[in-house]
Motif scaffolding. Structure first.
Motif, PDB file in Angstrom:
ATOM      1  N   PRO A 169       1.073  -0.848  -0.061  1.00 20.56           N
ATOM      2  CA  PRO A 169       0.010  -0.087  -0.011  1.00 20.56           C
ATOM      3  C   PRO A 169       0.962   1.347  -0.118  1.00 20.56           C
ATOM      4  CG  PRO A 169      -0.187  -0.851   2.614  1.00 20.56           C
ATOM      5  CD  PRO A 169       1.051  -2.197   1.431  1.00 20.56           C
ATOM      6  N   PHE A 170       1.731   1.304   0.313  1.00 21.96           N
ATOM      7  CA  PHE A 170       3.039   2.106   0.507  1.00 21.96           C
ATOM      8  C   PHE A 170       4.192   2.246  -0.689  1.00 21.96           C
ATOM      9  CE2 PHE A 170       0.658   1.335   4.995  1.00 21.96           C
ATOM     10  CZ  PHE A 170      -0.069   3.124   4.780  1.00 21.96           C
ATOM     11  N   SER A 171       3.553   1.697  -1.716  1.00 23.60           N
ATOM     12  CA  SER A 171       5.048   1.756  -2.575  1.00 23.60           C
ATOM     13  C   SER A 171       5.337   3.027  -2.967  1.00 23.60           C
ATOM     14  CB  SER A 171       4.464   0.718  -3.767  1.00 23.60           C
ATOM     15  OG  SER A 171       5.453   1.473  -4.785  1.00 23.60           O
ATOM     16  N   LYS A 172       6.476   3.504  -3.050  1.00 25.47           N
ATOM     17  CA  LYS A 172       7.513   4.668  -3.557  1.00 25.47           C
ATOM     18  C   LYS A 172       7.138   4.915  -5.072  1.00 25.47           C
ATOM     19  CE  LYS A 172      11.412   4.328  -0.599  1.00 25.47           C
ATOM     20  NZ  LYS A 172      12.179   4.365  -0.286  1.00 25.47           N
ATOM     21  N   THR A 173       6.559   4.570  -5.969  1.00 25.64           N
ATOM     22  CA  THR A 173       6.335   4.756  -7.957  1.00 25.64           C
ATOM     23  C   THR A 173       4.453   4.776  -7.451  1.00 25.64           C
ATOM     24  OG1 THR A 173       5.444   2.225  -6.974  1.00 25.64           O
ATOM     25  CG2 THR A 173       7.554   2.738  -7.612  1.00 25.64           C
ATOM     26  N   PRO A 174       4.672   6.311  -8.592  1.00 21.67           N
ATOM     27  CA  PRO A 174       3.303   6.987  -8.683  1.00 21.67           C
ATOM     28  C   PRO A 174       2.190   6.539  -9.484  1.00 21.67           C
ATOM     29  CG  PRO A 174       5.317   7.618  -9.690  1.00 21.67           C
ATOM     30  CD  PRO A 174       6.333   6.776  -8.829  1.00 21.67           C
ATOM     31  N   ASP A 175       1.750   5.165  -8.858  1.00 21.17           N
ATOM     32  CA  ASP A 175       0.638   4.755  -9.178  1.00 21.17           C
ATOM     33  C   ASP A 175      -0.425   5.482  -9.249  1.00 21.17           C
ATOM     34  OD1 ASP A 175      -1.313   2.853  -9.752  1.00 21.17           O
ATOM     35  OD2 ASP A 175      -0.730   1.030  -9.154  1.00 21.17           O
ATOM     36  N   PRO A 176      -1.421   5.686 -10.739  1.00 19.63           N
ATOM     37  CA  PRO A 176      -2.634   6.490 -10.417  1.00 19.63           C
ATOM     38  C   PRO A 176      -3.798   6.281  -9.176  1.00 19.63           C
ATOM     39  CG  PRO A 176      -2.331   6.102 -12.387  1.00 19.63           C
ATOM     40  CD  PRO A 176      -0.351   5.626 -11.606  1.00 19.63           C
ATOM     41  N   ARG A 177      -3.697   4.913  -9.651  1.00 13.25           N
ATOM     42  CA  ARG A 177      -4.618   4.067  -8.242  1.00 13.25           C
ATOM     43  C   ARG A 177      -5.133   4.995  -6.446  1.00 13.25           C
ATOM     44  NH1 ARG A 177      -3.943  -1.368  -7.726  1.00 13.25           N
ATOM     45  NH2 ARG A 177      -1.805  -0.768  -8.257  1.00 13.25           N
ATOM     46  N   TYR A 178      -2.811   5.497  -6.372  1.00 12.43           N
ATOM     47  CA  TYR A 178      -3.274   5.501  -5.182  1.00 12.43           C
ATOM     48  C   TYR A 178      -3.185   7.327  -4.972  1.00 12.43           C
ATOM     49  CZ  TYR A 178      -2.089   0.427  -4.090  1.00 12.43           C
ATOM     50  OH  TYR A 178      -2.498  -0.634  -4.049  1.00 12.43           O
ATOM     51  N   LEU A 179      -3.531   7.642  -6.077  1.00 13.39           N
ATOM     52  CA  LEU A 179      -3.429   8.855  -5.288  1.00 13.39           C
ATOM     53  C   LEU A 179      -4.329   9.901  -5.090  1.00 13.39           C
ATOM     54  CD1 LEU A 179      -2.349  11.874  -6.833  1.00 13.39           C
ATOM     55  CD2 LEU A 179      -3.883  11.705  -8.684  1.00 13.39           C
ATOM     56  N   TYR A 205      -5.237   9.970   4.682  1.00 15.60           N
ATOM     57  CA  TYR A 205      -4.262   9.050   3.211  1.00 15.60           C
ATOM     58  C   TYR A 205      -4.040   7.929   3.822  1.00 15.60           C
ATOM     59  CZ  TYR A 205       0.260   9.222   1.327  1.00 15.60           C
ATOM     60  OH  TYR A 205       1.793   8.872   0.532  1.00 15.60           O
ATOM     61  N   VAL A 206      -3.227   7.220   4.719  1.00 18.14           N
ATOM     62  CA  VAL A 206      -3.275   6.188   5.228  1.00 18.14           C
ATOM     63  C   VAL A 206      -4.459   4.904   5.171  1.00 18.14           C
ATOM     64  CG1 VAL A 206      -2.522   4.595   7.196  1.00 18.14           C
ATOM     65  CG2 VAL A 206      -1.224   6.536   7.122  1.00 18.14           C
ATOM     66  N   ASP A 207      -5.264   5.283   5.602  1.00 22.34           N
ATOM     67  CA  ASP A 207      -6.570   4.736   5.484  1.00 22.34           C
ATOM     68  C   ASP A 207      -7.457   4.419   3.614  1.00 22.34           C
ATOM     69  OD1 ASP A 207      -7.212   3.866   7.531  1.00 22.34           O
ATOM     70  OD2 ASP A 207      -8.629   5.253   7.892  1.00 22.34           O
ATOM     71  N   PHE A 208      -7.181   5.424   3.152  1.00 22.23           N
ATOM     72  CA  PHE A 208      -6.935   5.314   1.739  1.00 22.23           C
ATOM     73  C   PHE A 208      -6.252   3.700   0.390  1.00 22.23           C
ATOM     74  CE2 PHE A 208      -5.870   6.830  -2.986  1.00 22.23           C
ATOM     75  CZ  PHE A 208      -6.742   6.991  -3.542  1.00 22.23           C
ATOM     76  N   ARG A 209      -5.108   4.773   1.072  1.00 23.77           N
ATOM     77  CA  ARG A 209      -3.770   3.669   0.671  1.00 23.77           C
ATOM     78  C   ARG A 209      -3.990   1.967   1.268  1.00 23.77           C
ATOM     79  NH1 ARG A 209       0.385   6.923  -2.323  1.00 23.77           N
ATOM     80  NH2 ARG A 209       1.577   4.931  -2.672  1.00 23.77           N
ATOM     81  N   VAL A 210      -4.290   2.192   2.111  1.00 24.65           N
ATOM     82  CA  VAL A 210      -4.698   0.991   2.951  1.00 24.65           C
ATOM     83  C   VAL A 210      -5.794  -0.214   2.102  1.00 24.65           C
ATOM     84  CG1 VAL A 210      -5.172  -1.022   4.745  1.00 24.65           C
ATOM     85  CG2 VAL A 210      -2.937   1.045   5.241  1.00 24.65           C
ATOM     86  N   VAL A 256      -7.076   0.800  -1.004  1.00 26.55           N
ATOM     87  CA  VAL A 256      -6.870   0.769  -2.024  1.00 26.55           C
ATOM     88  C   VAL A 256      -6.042  -0.981  -2.908  1.00 26.55           C
ATOM     89  CG1 VAL A 256      -5.600   0.983  -4.500  1.00 26.55           C
ATOM     90  CG2 VAL A 256      -6.745   3.049  -3.218  1.00 26.55           C
ATOM     91  N   ALA A 257      -4.839  -1.321  -1.284  1.00 26.17           N
ATOM     92  CA  ALA A 257      -4.300  -2.402  -1.567  1.00 26.17           C
ATOM     93  C   ALA A 257      -5.156  -3.415  -0.886  1.00 26.17           C
ATOM     94  CB  ALA A 257      -3.579  -2.038  -0.741  1.00 26.17           C
ATOM     95  N   GLY A 258      -6.721  -3.352  -1.130  1.00 25.70           N
ATOM     96  CA  GLY A 258      -6.910  -4.343  -0.719  1.00 25.70           C
ATOM     97  C   GLY A 258      -7.069  -4.695   0.794  1.00 25.70           C
ATOM     98  N   GLY A 259      -6.459  -4.063   1.638  1.00 26.20           N
ATOM     99  CA  GLY A 259      -7.072  -3.824   2.972  1.00 26.20           C
ATOM    100  C   GLY A 259      -7.387  -3.933   4.001  1.00 26.20           C
ATOM    101  N   PRO A 260      -8.605  -4.205   5.245  1.00 25.27           N
ATOM    102  CA  PRO A 260      -9.617  -3.837   5.989  1.00 25.27           C
ATOM    103  C   PRO A 260      -8.860  -2.316   6.401  1.00 25.27           C
ATOM    104  CG  PRO A 260      -7.547  -4.950   7.042  1.00 25.27           C
ATOM    105  CD  PRO A 260      -6.935  -4.937   5.929  1.00 25.27           C
ATOM    106  N   GLN A 261     -10.276  -1.724   6.605  1.00 29.75           N
ATOM    107  CA  GLN A 261     -10.463  -0.420   7.039  1.00 29.75           C
ATOM    108  C   GLN A 261      -9.523  -0.924   8.754  1.00 29.75           C
ATOM    109  OE1 GLN A 261     -14.395   0.959   7.131  1.00 29.75           O
ATOM    110  NE2 GLN A 261     -14.239   1.695   5.037  1.00 29.75           N
TER     111      GLN A 261
END
Length: 267
Positions: free
Chosen positions: A12-22, A199-204, A206-211
Motif C-alpha cells: 500500500p505504500f510503494s514509492k512508485t507514483p501509481d495513479p490508483r493511489y493518488l 491518506y493512510v486509510d485510503f492507501r490501505v 486501495v491495496a485490498g486491506g481492511p479499514q
C-alpha cells in the motif's frame, strides 16, 4: 510476507507514483487545478514544495488529466547545458535526430511546435528539481521557449518544479525577465493530521486491506514523526507493517510506530 498476513493484495505504500493511489489533499487538488489552468492557457508555472510532498505525483496526475491534448516532456535531471536541454525537449516533441548546431535545432523546435498546434496539442515541458539547473543560460532558454506564440495565444506551457530554494534562486536579479513571465505560483504544503488519517486509510483500502488496520493513535504518531510529508509517511507506514508482522500484531498501534522513532530521523 506482511501482505498476506494483513490481507493486502499489494504493497500500500510503494514509492512508485501509481495513479490508483493518488490521494488529493486540499493542497494537492489546488495545485493540480492551477497546473491544469496553466496548461489550458499555455503559461509558465512554478510549483514548489519540500522533498517528498508529492510534486512529481501531481505532475503525473496532470498528464492523466490533460490526456492526448498534451505532448509532455519530463526533464527529471536538469543538470544539462543549454543545448542538451533543447535537444531533450526536441526529442520529446517528436524530433528523432535533434541537430547539434543551435540554429538548426531551434528551427526543428519551431517546426515541431507549429506541427503540434496544427494537431490541437499543447507541448508541456515539465522540469523537475529545477533548483539544480546549473547556469543562467539554461534559464534563458526556458524563458525563450515561452516566445512561441500566435497573435492571440501562447503555443507552449512550461512548468518549473522544485524545492523551496528554487523561489530564492528565481528572486535573484539575473532571473527578473523569467520571473515576470511566471503566471502561476503555488507552494505545496505537507498533509494535515486529518489528511494523514485519510491518506493512510485510503492507501490501505486501495491495496485490498481492511479499514482500521492502523489505529488513530498510530497514524497520529506517524504524522508527528513524518511532519505530514507523504514520502516519509509511506516509509514509516511500511516499516510499521514490518514490525507488526514480526510481532504477530493484528493491527498497527502507536507502540509499534514508536519503535521507529530513532529511524525516523534518518528519513
Amino acid at each position: 510476507m506482511y501482505r498476506e498476513f494483513y490481507g493486502l493484495t499489494e504493497k500500500p505504500f510503494s514509492k512508485t507514483p501509481d495513479p490508483r493511489y493518488l490521494f488529493l489533499s486540499r493542497g494537492h487538488r489546488e495545485a493540480l487545478a492551477r497546473l491544469q489552468y496553466a496548461v489550458e492557457e499555455r503559461e509558465l508555472a512554478l510549483l514548489t514544495g519540500d522533498i517528498g510532498c508529492g510534486k512529481t505525483t501531481i505532475s503525473r496526475a496532470l498528464m492523466d488529466a490533460v490526456g492526448n491534448d498534451g505532448c509532455f516532456c519530463f526533464i527529471v535531471n536538469p543538470r544539462l547545458s543549454a543545448v542538451e536541454f533543447l535537444r531533450t525537449v526536441a526529442r520529446s516533441l517528436g524530433i528523432a535526430e535533434p541537430a547539434a548546431a543551435k540554429d538548426e535545432l531551434l528551427r526543428q523546435l519551431t517546426e515541431a511546435v507549429y506541427r503540434l498546434e496544427g494537431e490541437k496539442r499543447c507541448p508541456v515541458i515539465i522540469i523537475d528539481e529545477a533548483q539544480l539547473i546549473p547556469d543562467q543560460e539554461v534559464f534563458d532558454e526556458i524563458r525563450l521557449l515561452t516566445n512561441f506564440q500566435l497573435d492571440d495565444r501562447n503555443l507552449m506551457s512550461v512548468i518549473l518544479m522544485g524545492q523551496p530554494e528554487l523561489r530564492q534562486i528565481l528572486s535573484e536579479p539575473a532571473h527578473e525577465a523569467l520571473r515576470q513571465r511566471i503566471a502561476m505560483h503555488y507552494h505545496l504544503q505537507p498533509l494535515s493530521l486529518e489528511e494523514t488519517l485519510e491518506y493512510v486509510d485510503f492507501r490501505v483500502e486501495v491495496a485490498g486491506g481492511p479499514q482500521g488496520l492502523f489505529s488513530p493513535d498510530a497514524i497520529r504518531r506517524i504524522y508527528e514523526l513524518s511532519g505530514g510529508v507523504p514520502r516519509k509517511i509511506n516509509i514509516l507506514a511500511t516499516n510499521a507493517l514490518l514490525v507488526g508482522f514480526g510481532k504477530d500484531s493484528a493491527w498497527i498501534d502507536a507502540s509499534l510506530v514508536e519503535e521507529l522513532r530513532d529511524e525516523a530521523s534518518l528519513y
